[in-house]
Enzyme design. Structure first.
Site, PDB file in Angstrom:
ATOM      1  N   GLY A   1      13.495 -29.638   0.754  1.00 41.87           N
ATOM      2  CA  GLY A   1      13.528 -28.283   0.542  1.00 41.87           C
ATOM      3  C   GLY A   1      14.124 -28.324  -1.101  1.00 41.87           C
ATOM      4  O   GLY A   1      14.199 -26.737  -1.096  1.00 41.87           O
TER       5      GLY A   1
ATOM      6  N   SER B   1       9.987 -32.569   1.629  1.00 44.80           N
ATOM      7  CA  SER B   1       9.156 -31.719   0.309  1.00 44.80           C
ATOM      8  C   SER B   1       7.971 -32.647   0.705  1.00 44.80           C
ATOM      9  O   SER B   1       7.157 -32.803  -0.518  1.00 44.80           O
ATOM     10  CB  SER B   1       9.683 -32.128  -1.019  1.00 44.80           C
ATOM     11  OG  SER B   1      10.692 -31.425  -0.995  1.00 44.80           O
TER      12      SER B   1
ATOM     13  N   HIS C   1      20.011 -33.623  12.171  1.00 46.06           N
ATOM     14  CA  HIS C   1      19.472 -33.114  11.091  1.00 46.06           C
ATOM     15  C   HIS C   1      20.806 -33.172   9.657  1.00 46.06           C
ATOM     16  O   HIS C   1      21.696 -32.591  10.213  1.00 46.06           O
ATOM     17  CB  HIS C   1      18.574 -31.308  11.150  1.00 46.06           C
ATOM     18  CG  HIS C   1      17.686 -31.310  10.032  1.00 46.06           C
ATOM     19  ND1 HIS C   1      18.790 -30.870   8.430  1.00 46.06           N
ATOM     20  CD2 HIS C   1      16.120 -31.383   9.648  1.00 46.06           C
ATOM     21  CE1 HIS C   1      17.631 -30.756   7.877  1.00 46.06           C
ATOM     22  NE2 HIS C   1      16.721 -30.821   8.095  1.00 46.06           N
TER      23      HIS C   1
ATOM     24  N   ASN D   1       9.626 -27.935  11.249  1.00 43.33           N
ATOM     25  CA  ASN D   1      10.908 -27.668  11.666  1.00 43.33           C
ATOM     26  C   ASN D   1      11.377 -26.524  10.822  1.00 43.33           C
ATOM     27  O   ASN D   1      11.238 -26.484   9.521  1.00 43.33           O
ATOM     28  CB  ASN D   1      12.108 -28.962  10.804  1.00 43.33           C
ATOM     29  CG  ASN D   1      13.121 -28.490  10.765  1.00 43.33           C
ATOM     30  OD1 ASN D   1      13.300 -27.568  12.013  1.00 43.33           O
ATOM     31  ND2 ASN D   1      14.801 -29.238   9.667  1.00 43.33           N
TER      32      ASN D   1
ATOM     33  N   LYS E   1      13.593 -24.302  10.641  1.00 41.01           N
ATOM     34  CA  LYS E   1      15.564 -24.195  10.103  1.00 41.01           C
ATOM     35  C   LYS E   1      15.144 -22.504  11.242  1.00 41.01           C
ATOM     36  O   LYS E   1      14.431 -22.503  11.527  1.00 41.01           O
ATOM     37  CB  LYS E   1      15.013 -24.004   9.047  1.00 41.01           C
ATOM     38  CG  LYS E   1      14.626 -25.267   8.658  1.00 41.01           C
ATOM     39  CD  LYS E   1      15.148 -25.968   6.701  1.00 41.01           C
ATOM     40  CE  LYS E   1      14.210 -27.375   6.329  1.00 41.01           C
ATOM     41  NZ  LYS E   1      15.099 -27.857   5.752  1.00 41.01           N
TER      42      LYS E   1
HETATM   43  C1  PEP Z   1      13.085 -30.301   7.130  1.00 34.98           C
HETATM   44  O1  PEP Z   1      13.586 -29.473   6.811  1.00 34.98           O
HETATM   45  O2  PEP Z   1      13.266 -31.857   7.253  1.00 34.98           O
HETATM   46  C2  PEP Z   1      12.371 -31.142   5.938  1.00 34.98           C
HETATM   47  C3  PEP Z   1      12.194 -32.167   5.263  1.00 34.98           C
HETATM   48  O3  PEP Z   1      11.944 -29.719   4.848  1.00 34.98           O
HETATM   49  P1  PEP Z   1      11.689 -29.996   3.453  1.00 34.98           P
HETATM   50  O4  PEP Z   1      10.261 -30.456   3.928  1.00 34.98           O
HETATM   51  O5  PEP Z   1      11.374 -28.227   3.738  1.00 34.98           O
HETATM   52  O6  PEP Z   1      11.953 -30.251   2.205  1.00 34.98           O
END
Ligand code: PEP
Length: 248
Positions: A170, A210, A94, A9, A11
């Site tokens: 994140g 993460s 999300h 993803n 973003k």
């Molecule tokens: C996400 O964008 O759904 C996500 C889990 O981000 P990250 O892996 O950066 O925590």
């Protein structure tokens, strides 16, 4: 046996030029095809994704869509637009859309229904905040998101669920593999109550928050975690490679 599914993803990162570079780099990698994988990208990158990835094993899709077919909905993209560019996935609900754009379970449910009607695979995101977890409300919150998100849906296993504890997105903080697995097991139990054992055994439940090369093996070794929705670590080809190739 559920096929693991790893989806990036991006973003609000990577414009068309950077998207083309990264996807071209990923296309040249030797990725494990016993795993399903792909990227959900900003809408403006979808045509680039089609140009680079069409005909490969790398799927692509959108990070959001509106549920209507077309019309006066300034700024939105429709499911028909996504099928026109041969998208596979669309992320729905999300936590960033729930938090910053005030999307609620009712709207999210309409989007899931509409995505399925158009043959798209919705990735329905659910998960609790830190305050909710500290108040032991994670199951209550996730139950409401799952039950309302699936209202009126007949074929549950056409949906991918992403369990994403919001405090782990994140932040660099990952849920322990045990906690992530037990929440994914709880979600599977909810699906069993709503749709029966067969659907519960078939539906794929990702963990998101993460996930990275250093923790992917431990997380995906768990019985109820069938893949990952990956933010930060999907922005680098070498990280994405290690995530998809977690069995190697
Ligand atoms: C996400 O964008 O759904 C996500 C889990 O981000 P990250 O892996 O950066 O925590």
């Amino acid at each position: 046996m559920r096929k693991p599914v790893i989806v990036g993803n991006w973003k609000m990162n990577l414009g068309p030029k950077e998207a083309k570079n990264l996807l071209t780099e990923v296309k040249a990698l030797d990725l494990d095809n016993s795993v399903e994988y792909g990227f959900c990208v900003p809408s403006i990158d979808l045509l680039v994704a089609k140009e680079v990835l069409e005909g490969t094993n790398i799927n692509y899709g959108a990070e959001n869509m509106y549920f209507e077919e077309s019309g006066a909905f300034t700024g939105e993209i429709s499911p028909a637009m996504l099928t026109e560019v041969k998208a596979t996935y669309v992320i729905i609900g999300h936590s960033e859309r729930r938090q910053y754009f005030k999307e609620d379970n009712e709207l999210i449910n309409k989007k899931v229904i509409s995505a399925l009607e158009h043959g798209l695979t919705p990735i329905l995101c659910v998960g609790e905040t830190l305050e909710e977890r500290e108040a032991n409300k994670e199951e209550e919150v996730v139950k409401e998101e799952v039950v309302k998100g699936f209202e009126g849906i007949k074929e549950a296993d056409k949906v991918i669920i992403a369990y994403e504890p919001i405090w782990a997105i994140g932040t660099g903080k990952t849920a322990s593999a045990e906690d992530a697995d037990s929440m994914c097991a709880y979600i599977r139990k909810l699906i069993e109550e709503l749709y029966g054992k067969e659907s519960a055994e078939k539906i794929r439940i990702q963990y998101g928050g993460s996930m990275k090369p250093s923790n992917v093996k431990e997380l995906l070794a768990k019985e109820n975690i069938d893949g990952g929705l990956i933010g930060g670590a999907s922005l680098k080809a070498s990280d994405f490679e290690q995530l998809v190739n977690f069995k190697k």
